[in-house]
Enzyme design. Structure first.
Site, PDB file in Angstrom:
ATOM      1  N   LYS A  69     -55.996  15.867 -66.555  1.00  0.00           N
ATOM      2  CA  LYS A  69     -57.435  15.922 -66.846  1.00  0.00           C
ATOM      3  C   LYS A  69     -57.992  14.543 -67.196  1.00  0.00           C
ATOM      4  CE  LYS A  69     -56.875  19.072 -69.992  1.00  0.00           C
ATOM      5  NZ  LYS A  69     -55.413  19.211 -69.800  1.00  0.00           N
ATOM      6  N   THR A  70     -57.298  13.854 -68.111  1.00  0.00           N
ATOM      7  CA  THR A  70     -57.763  12.518 -68.491  1.00  0.00           C
ATOM      8  C   THR A  70     -57.725  11.593 -67.280  1.00  0.00           C
ATOM      9  OG1 THR A  70     -57.013  12.838 -70.758  1.00  0.00           O
ATOM     10  CG2 THR A  70     -57.337  10.572 -70.044  1.00  0.00           C
ATOM     11  N   ASP A  98     -63.014  14.374 -74.445  1.00  0.00           N
ATOM     12  CA  ASP A  98     -61.749  15.102 -74.395  1.00  0.00           C
ATOM     13  C   ASP A  98     -61.794  16.204 -75.459  1.00  0.00           C
ATOM     14  OD1 ASP A  98     -59.246  15.616 -73.436  1.00  0.00           O
ATOM     15  OD2 ASP A  98     -58.357  13.709 -74.063  1.00  0.00           O
ATOM     16  N   THR A 108     -58.306  22.279 -72.900  1.00  0.00           N
ATOM     17  CA  THR A 108     -57.145  23.107 -72.624  1.00  0.00           C
ATOM     18  C   THR A 108     -57.468  24.577 -72.904  1.00  0.00           C
ATOM     19  OG1 THR A 108     -56.433  22.588 -74.872  1.00  0.00           O
ATOM     20  CG2 THR A 108     -55.393  21.346 -73.103  1.00  0.00           C
ATOM     21  N   ARG A 157     -46.702  15.368 -66.526  1.00  0.00           N
ATOM     22  CA  ARG A 157     -46.295  14.605 -67.715  1.00  0.00           C
ATOM     23  C   ARG A 157     -44.817  14.846 -68.018  1.00  0.00           C
ATOM     24  NH1 ARG A 157     -50.016  15.746 -72.049  1.00  0.00           N
ATOM     25  NH2 ARG A 157     -51.097  13.808 -71.543  1.00  0.00           N
TER      26      ARG A 157
HETATM   27  N1  LIG Z   1     -52.044  14.409 -59.941  1.00  0.00           N
HETATM   28  C1  LIG Z   1     -51.254  13.498 -60.515  1.00  0.00           C
HETATM   29  N2  LIG Z   1     -50.632  12.571 -59.778  1.00  0.00           N
HETATM   30  C2  LIG Z   1     -49.818  11.668 -60.354  1.00  0.00           C
HETATM   31  N3  LIG Z   1     -49.571  11.615 -61.683  1.00  0.00           N
HETATM   32  C3  LIG Z   1     -50.174  12.504 -62.464  1.00  0.00           C
HETATM   33  C4  LIG Z   1     -51.060  13.473 -61.931  1.00  0.00           C
HETATM   34  N4  LIG Z   1     -51.532  14.233 -62.938  1.00  0.00           N
HETATM   35  C5  LIG Z   1     -50.978  13.740 -64.059  1.00  0.00           C
HETATM   36  N5  LIG Z   1     -50.160  12.710 -63.776  1.00  0.00           N
HETATM   37  C6  LIG Z   1     -49.321  11.992 -64.752  1.00  0.00           C
HETATM   38  O1  LIG Z   1     -49.239  12.770 -65.927  1.00  0.00           O
HETATM   39  C7  LIG Z   1     -49.687  12.035 -67.048  1.00  0.00           C
HETATM   40  C8  LIG Z   1     -50.527  12.962 -67.908  1.00  0.00           C
HETATM   41  O2  LIG Z   1     -51.761  13.177 -67.292  1.00  0.00           O
HETATM   42  P1  LIG Z   1     -53.116  13.270 -68.144  1.00  0.00           P
HETATM   43  O3  LIG Z   1     -53.003  12.449 -69.391  1.00  0.00           O
HETATM   44  O4  LIG Z   1     -54.233  12.954 -67.244  1.00  0.00           O
HETATM   45  O5  LIG Z   1     -53.090  14.809 -68.522  1.00  0.00           O
HETATM   46  P2  LIG Z   1     -54.128  15.648 -69.369  1.00  0.00           P
HETATM   47  O6  LIG Z   1     -54.421  16.872 -68.574  1.00  0.00           O
HETATM   48  O7  LIG Z   1     -55.259  14.796 -69.784  1.00  0.00           O
HETATM   49  O8  LIG Z   1     -53.267  16.067 -70.633  1.00  0.00           O
HETATM   50  P3  LIG Z   1     -53.810  16.470 -72.114  1.00  0.00           P
HETATM   51  O9  LIG Z   1     -54.366  17.852 -72.013  1.00  0.00           O
HETATM   52  O10 LIG Z   1     -52.552  16.458 -72.946  1.00  0.00           O
HETATM   53  O11 LIG Z   1     -54.792  15.430 -72.521  1.00  0.00           O
HETATM   54  C9  LIG Z   1     -50.475  10.847 -66.477  1.00  0.00           C
HETATM   55  O12 LIG Z   1     -50.283   9.691 -67.207  1.00  0.00           O
HETATM   56  C10 LIG Z   1     -49.888  10.651 -65.108  1.00  0.00           C
HETATM   57  O13 LIG Z   1     -48.820   9.743 -65.178  1.00  0.00           O
HETATM   58 MG   LIG Z   2     -55.851  14.144 -71.683  1.00  0.00          MG
END
Ligand SMILES: Nc1ncnc2c1ncn2[C@@H]1O[C@H](COP(=O)(O)OP(=O)(O)OP(=O)(O)O)[C@@H](O)[C@H]1O
Ligand SMILES: [Mg+2]
Length: 347
Positions: free
Chosen positions: A68-69, A113, A162, A221
């Site tokens: 998401k981030t 976020d 989430t 992740r």
């Molecule tokens: N589609 C993708 N392709 C490649 N790497 C990805 C992808 N999605 C996530 N990642 C990897 O997973 C890590 C976590 O992703 P991210 O921080 O964007 O998740 P998030 O959904 O924001 O999690 P949270 O809910 O904990 O904030 C990123 O640093 C990246 O390395």
């Molecule tokens: Mg995030």
């Protein structure tokens, strides 16, 4: 982290942030998987670009660690606009939000976020900002207080959550597009791993990648975290190349089994089956039995066990399914449910 404390939580650990920013995809075409979301988002962004206006507000919804981030930052990068990042818990006072909003430049992306944790007054201010690009600043207190409307620059709000179920209706309705992020397939995770290995300079064989992908719980992740642990093993105990054998041996050291269950997951299942006859048992009791906090069991172990069809949450307590018994190499009594209907993530 000692192997003993090793847990496969999809939540980012302290110290993991630096690695994450190295591995974060920067553009939409680097973002692996989520084909539906990618296509939808591309249309939203291209449509807006053609019209020369900021796109509709975007809500990104889904479990931790799915990107998401990363997507929020990609949206800004694709639009060629700056991004301002904050979070729901940080917006306790509406004044803080008003200050941020009034500082936005034309077409800027504002990322909130954990938007479901935003405080009520800030949320109400956001309604007006999202809809009319306006904030009402209240000056003074009591009967003499007046509210002064203030124009703000047209911007795009990107919210991440989430728990989209705990968003209020009015807030949800103000997003023009909601992206529902799904867990990744093992094949998609293989692509994520291949990309990460290239960036980190790891010699990852295809079979090694497949082995890690299959145990990553559908979460990039976790896949990246396992890759780093397997790299340690490969470098210390072998020549650094991650083959299938190396991946298997490393994951065995970290107690991650073929389905991606770690030591704590198995402890929970084992207590449920061996000490409580398969349940039903309350989560607090279960947590005591494995020496963990109830929230850890509830938020770290259970979502995956439920999704894997091994544990059911019933009104009377937690119940092990037949799959849980067989995963532990035991035969389930006859009256055990065969499969647990997955609970929705928002519950
Ligand atoms: N589609 C993708 N392709 C490649 N790497 C990805 C992808 N999605 C996530 N990642 C990897 O997973 C890590 C976590 O992703 P991210 O921080 O964007 O998740 P998030 O959904 O924001 O999690 P949270 O809910 O904990 O904030 C990123 O640093 C990246 O390395
Ligand atoms: Mg995030």
């Amino acid at each position: 982290m000692e192997p003993d404390e090793w847990q496969l939580s999809p939540v980012a650990e302290p110290g993991e942030r630096d690695d994450e920013s190295t591995l974060r995809p920067r553009r939409l075409d680097e973002f692996v998987g989520q084909a539906r979301v990618r296509e939808q988002l591309q249309l939203v962004l291209q449509g807006a670009t053609r019209r020369g206006a900021p796109p509709d507000h975007v809500l990104l919804s889904g479990p931790p660690g799915l990107g998401k981030t990363s997507l929020a930052m990609i949206i800004a990068a694709e639009l060629g606009r700056p991004i301002r990042i904050t979070s729901g818990p940080a917006l306790e006072r509406a004044g803080d939000l008003a200050a941020m909003l009034s500082n936005l430049t034309d077409g800027e992306v504002m990322f909130i976020d954990e938007i479901h944790r935003i405080a009520r007054p800030a949320e109400e201010m956001l309604y007006l900002a999202m809809e009319d690009f306006r904030v009402d600043v209240v000056v003074g207190k009591g009967p003499g207080a007046t509210s002064i409307p203030l124009e703000i620059a047209p911007f795009t709000l990107v919210g991440a959550t989430t728990r989209s179920g705990s968003l209020t209706g009015p807030l949800r309705d103000r997003f023009g597009f909601t992206a529902h992020m799904e867990f990744y397939t093992p094949e998609e995770l293989e692509l994520v791993l291949r990309r990460s290995a290239r960036i980190l300079g790891i010699d990852l064989h295809a079979e090694g990648g497949a082995e890690i992908a299959g145990r990553s719980r559908g979460t990039p992740r976790i896949a990246n975290r396992l890759l780093r642990r397997v790299r340690d093993y490969a470098e210390v105990r072998a020549d650094g190349t991650v083959t299938r054998e190396i991946a298997r041996a490393a994951l065995a050291v970290y107690d991650v089994d073929e389905l991606g269950l770690d030591r704590l997951d198995r402890a929970v299942l084992s207590a449920l089956v061996r000490s409580f006859g398969g349940g039903p048992v309350g989560v607090a009791t279960l947590a005591v039995a494995v020496g963990e906090e109830p929230t850890t069991v509830e938020e770290v172990c259970e979502p995956f066990l439920v999704r894997a069809g091994m544990l059911a949450r019933t009104p009377r307590g937690r119940v092990a399914t037949a799959l849980a018994w067989s995963h532990l190499g035991l035969t389930a009594p006859n009256d055990v449910p065969g499969w647990a209907a997955p609970t929705l993530f928002d519950e």
